[in-house]
Design a protein around this motif. Structure first.
Motif, PDB file in Angstrom:
ATOM      1  N   ALA A 129       0.754  -1.217  -0.085  1.00 27.35           N
ATOM      2  CA  ALA A 129       0.156   0.307  -0.056  1.00 27.35           C
ATOM      3  C   ALA A 129       1.050   1.292   0.046  1.00 27.35           C
ATOM      4  CB  ALA A 129      -1.049  -0.199   1.326  1.00 27.35           C
ATOM      5  N   SER A 130       0.379   2.337  -0.712  1.00 28.34           N
ATOM      6  CA  SER A 130       1.107   3.554  -0.710  1.00 28.34           C
ATOM      7  C   SER A 130      -0.069   4.709  -0.542  1.00 28.34           C
ATOM      8  CB  SER A 130       1.865   3.782  -1.874  1.00 28.34           C
ATOM      9  OG  SER A 130       2.613   3.008  -2.245  1.00 28.34           O
ATOM     10  N   THR A 131       0.462   5.688  -0.060  1.00 28.19           N
ATOM     11  CA  THR A 131      -0.668   6.679   0.198  1.00 28.19           C
ATOM     12  C   THR A 131      -1.189   7.548  -1.277  1.00 28.19           C
ATOM     13  OG1 THR A 131       1.046   8.630   0.250  1.00 28.19           O
ATOM     14  CG2 THR A 131       0.420   7.686   2.035  1.00 28.19           C
ATOM     15  N   SER A 132      -0.662   7.031  -2.458  1.00 27.15           N
ATOM     16  CA  SER A 132      -1.049   7.608  -3.590  1.00 27.15           C
ATOM     17  C   SER A 132      -0.510   6.614  -4.568  1.00 27.15           C
ATOM     18  CB  SER A 132      -0.703   9.159  -3.968  1.00 27.15           C
ATOM     19  OG  SER A 132       0.615   9.278  -4.194  1.00 27.15           O
ATOM     20  N   ASN A 133      -1.023   6.490  -5.876  1.00 24.79           N
ATOM     21  CA  ASN A 133      -0.346   5.785  -7.064  1.00 24.79           C
ATOM     22  C   ASN A 133       0.876   6.592  -7.311  1.00 24.79           C
ATOM     23  OD1 ASN A 133      -2.572   3.803  -6.780  1.00 24.79           O
ATOM     24  ND2 ASN A 133      -3.769   5.181  -8.134  1.00 24.79           N
ATOM     25  N   ALA A 134       0.914   7.901  -7.338  1.00 24.56           N
ATOM     26  CA  ALA A 134       2.116   8.436  -7.770  1.00 24.56           C
ATOM     27  C   ALA A 134       3.294   8.161  -6.927  1.00 24.56           C
ATOM     28  CB  ALA A 134       1.914  10.053  -7.954  1.00 24.56           C
ATOM     29  N   GLU A 135       2.901   8.201  -5.310  1.00 25.45           N
ATOM     30  CA  GLU A 135       3.999   7.569  -4.374  1.00 25.45           C
ATOM     31  C   GLU A 135       4.561   6.062  -4.700  1.00 25.45           C
ATOM     32  OE1 GLU A 135       4.091   8.126   0.328  1.00 25.45           O
ATOM     33  OE2 GLU A 135       2.968   6.285  -0.411  1.00 25.45           O
ATOM     34  N   ALA A 136       3.323   5.450  -5.098  1.00 28.46           N
ATOM     35  CA  ALA A 136       3.879   4.185  -5.694  1.00 28.46           C
ATOM     36  C   ALA A 136       5.002   4.235  -6.615  1.00 28.46           C
ATOM     37  CB  ALA A 136       2.893   3.155  -5.977  1.00 28.46           C
ATOM     38  N   ALA A 137       4.766   4.895  -7.511  1.00 29.20           N
ATOM     39  CA  ALA A 137       5.540   5.103  -8.637  1.00 29.20           C
ATOM     40  C   ALA A 137       6.922   5.729  -8.404  1.00 29.20           C
ATOM     41  CB  ALA A 137       5.160   6.046  -9.643  1.00 29.20           C
ATOM     42  N   GLN A 138       6.986   6.501  -7.455  1.00 31.70           N
ATOM     43  CA  GLN A 138       8.060   7.058  -6.708  1.00 31.70           C
ATOM     44  C   GLN A 138       8.831   6.113  -6.042  1.00 31.70           C
ATOM     45  OE1 GLN A 138       9.601  10.563  -6.672  1.00 31.70           O
ATOM     46  NE2 GLN A 138      11.279   9.028  -6.450  1.00 31.70           N
ATOM     47  N   HIS A 139       8.216   5.151  -5.133  1.00 30.24           N
ATOM     48  CA  HIS A 139       8.908   4.019  -4.319  1.00 30.24           C
ATOM     49  C   HIS A 139       9.578   2.877  -5.464  1.00 30.24           C
ATOM     50  CE1 HIS A 139       6.404   4.838  -0.733  1.00 30.24           C
ATOM     51  NE2 HIS A 139       7.682   5.519  -0.785  1.00 30.24           N
ATOM     52  N   VAL A 140       8.687   2.861  -6.400  1.00 33.91           N
ATOM     53  CA  VAL A 140       9.600   1.863  -7.519  1.00 33.91           C
ATOM     54  C   VAL A 140      10.831   2.492  -8.374  1.00 33.91           C
ATOM     55  CG1 VAL A 140       9.350   1.155  -9.956  1.00 33.91           C
ATOM     56  CG2 VAL A 140       7.312   1.050  -8.302  1.00 33.91           C
ATOM     57  N   ALA A 141      10.549   3.903  -8.574  1.00 38.62           N
ATOM     58  CA  ALA A 141      11.830   4.621  -9.134  1.00 38.62           C
ATOM     59  C   ALA A 141      13.084   4.577  -7.900  1.00 38.62           C
ATOM     60  CB  ALA A 141      11.564   6.044  -9.416  1.00 38.62           C
ATOM     61  N   ASP A 142      12.643   4.461  -6.694  1.00 37.95           N
ATOM     62  CA  ASP A 142      13.595   4.513  -5.676  1.00 37.95           C
ATOM     63  C   ASP A 142      14.079   3.001  -5.400  1.00 37.95           C
ATOM     64  OD1 ASP A 142      13.415   7.226  -5.279  1.00 37.95           O
ATOM     65  OD2 ASP A 142      11.980   7.039  -3.611  1.00 37.95           O
ATOM     66  N   GLY A 143      13.597   2.125  -5.989  1.00 39.43           N
ATOM     67  CA  GLY A 143      13.871   0.829  -5.913  1.00 39.43           C
ATOM     68  C   GLY A 143      13.337  -0.063  -4.573  1.00 39.43           C
ATOM     69  N   LEU A 144      12.322   0.578  -3.975  1.00 46.74           N
ATOM     70  CA  LEU A 144      11.841  -0.031  -2.942  1.00 46.74           C
ATOM     71  C   LEU A 144      10.838  -1.200  -3.350  1.00 46.74           C
ATOM     72  CD1 LEU A 144      10.603   3.212  -0.770  1.00 46.74           C
ATOM     73  CD2 LEU A 144      12.843   1.353  -0.506  1.00 46.74           C
ATOM     74  N   TYR A 145      10.229  -0.992  -4.542  1.00 45.64           N
ATOM     75  CA  TYR A 145       9.395  -2.120  -5.048  1.00 45.64           C
ATOM     76  C   TYR A 145       9.359  -2.243  -6.422  1.00 45.64           C
ATOM     77  CZ  TYR A 145       6.507  -0.689  -0.908  1.00 45.64           C
ATOM     78  OH  TYR A 145       6.230  -0.194   0.540  1.00 45.64           O
TER      79      TYR A 145
END
Length: 304
Positions: A129-145
């Motif tokens: 879960a992320s607080t928004s879909n854009a935050e999820a995309a940011q987490h992917v860019a950061d290598g978290l997911y």
């Protein structure tokens, strides 16, 4: 034109896409916030002039956080609504294939809309879960997911690739967003309007909901949404969130709100605004403004 808008961020959310459909929004300052309550609090204290948040999805239903904030928080008012078609894409870092995906992140409202697609295409991936879909995309860019469910427009913003488009279980999903202001006179009626109100039942008793519905039925008002939510004051203490056709300036709507005020512990007016789908209400015979005016004149003659 409002100068500053708050919305659920970061940049690249569907909420920002909805905001950008408003007249003049591309020239306004757009301020992303991490949560819906934070965006609404910024509006309440005057840090921004307007806020845009998601209220309802055609697949997953209402957004509880938004409903609760508008029903029980310091009062704000809906002044317009936006219907935005929502289609998810699967965003990944360059070079990632479906077989590499072990974690998929998204906002909690997105995952149920794509559950069967994910099970069929990335069956071994766990959802985060992320607080928004854009935050999820940011987490992917950061290598978290490994992957994120988000709008395809977010890929370039976060340096990601679109691995799959049309990620959904139900075709044609639409999310309803609302534009909010601090309490103010409602926009003028258009003849194709919707009103939102919250009714607090006086006590838990047989027929409590019927008392509310009767105020609309006898005046020929069509409810487009009704949902109960706990008030937080204890078991059995509920409020009803209601959207219905018509404008507070209409005689039938005004009388229905007065009727609710008589039978309920409290009624909160959340706004009257143009319906996004442009559908005019079906006004039943005897419930138009002219009918109410004629009835009032007759009563005045009888009393006189």
């Amino acid at each position: 034109m409002p100068d500053r808008y708050a919305y659920l961020g970061p940049e690249g959310t569907f909420t920002e896409a909805a905001l950008l459909t408003l007249p003049g929004a591309e020239r306004a300052e757009r301020l992303p916030f991490a949560t819906v309550p934070a965006a609404l609090d910024a509006l309440r204290v005057g840090s921004v002039d307007r806020a845009v948040v998601a209220l309802e999805n055609s697949v997953e239903g209402s957004v509880p956080t938004t409903l609760d904030e508008l029903a029980t928080g310091e009062q704000l008012q809906i002044i317009s609504e936006i219907h935005l078609p929502v289609e998810f894409a699967l965003l990944v870092r360059p070079g990632t294939g479906l077989g590499d995906i072990k974690t998929v992140a998204s906002h909690p409202h997105a995952q149920p809309q794509c559950r069967r697609w994910l099970a069929a295409n990335v069956p071994d991936a766990e959802w985060r879960a992320s607080t928004s879909n854009a935050e999820a995309a940011q987490h992917v860019a950061d290598g978290l997911y490994d992957a994120a469910l988000a709008g395809s427009f977010a890929a370039a913003r976060f340096g990601l690739e679109v691995l799959a488009t049309s990620v959904h279980d139900v075709e044609g999903a639409v999310t309803r967003f609302v534009e909010l202001a601090r309490p103010c006179p409602p926009p003028a009626p258009t003849g194709r309007d919707k009103t939102t109100a919250v009714a607090y039942i006086r006590d838990d008793h047989a027929g409590a909901l019927l008392e509310i519905l009767q105020e609309f039925f006898v005046r020929g008002i069509n409810l487009t949404l009704i949902q109960s939510r706990p008030t937080g004051a204890g078991l059995g203490s509920y409020l009803f969130w209601m959207d219905f056709e018509g404008h507070v300036a209409d005689a039938r709507v005004g009388e229905a709100l007065m009727g609710l005020r008589r039978v309920c512990a409290d009624v909160r007016f959340v706004g009257s605004y143009a319906a996004a789908d442009g559908t005019p209400p079906q006004v039943r015979r005897g419930t138009g403004d002219a009918d109410f005016a004629a009835a009032a004149e007759w009563l005045a003659r009888v009393r006189g």
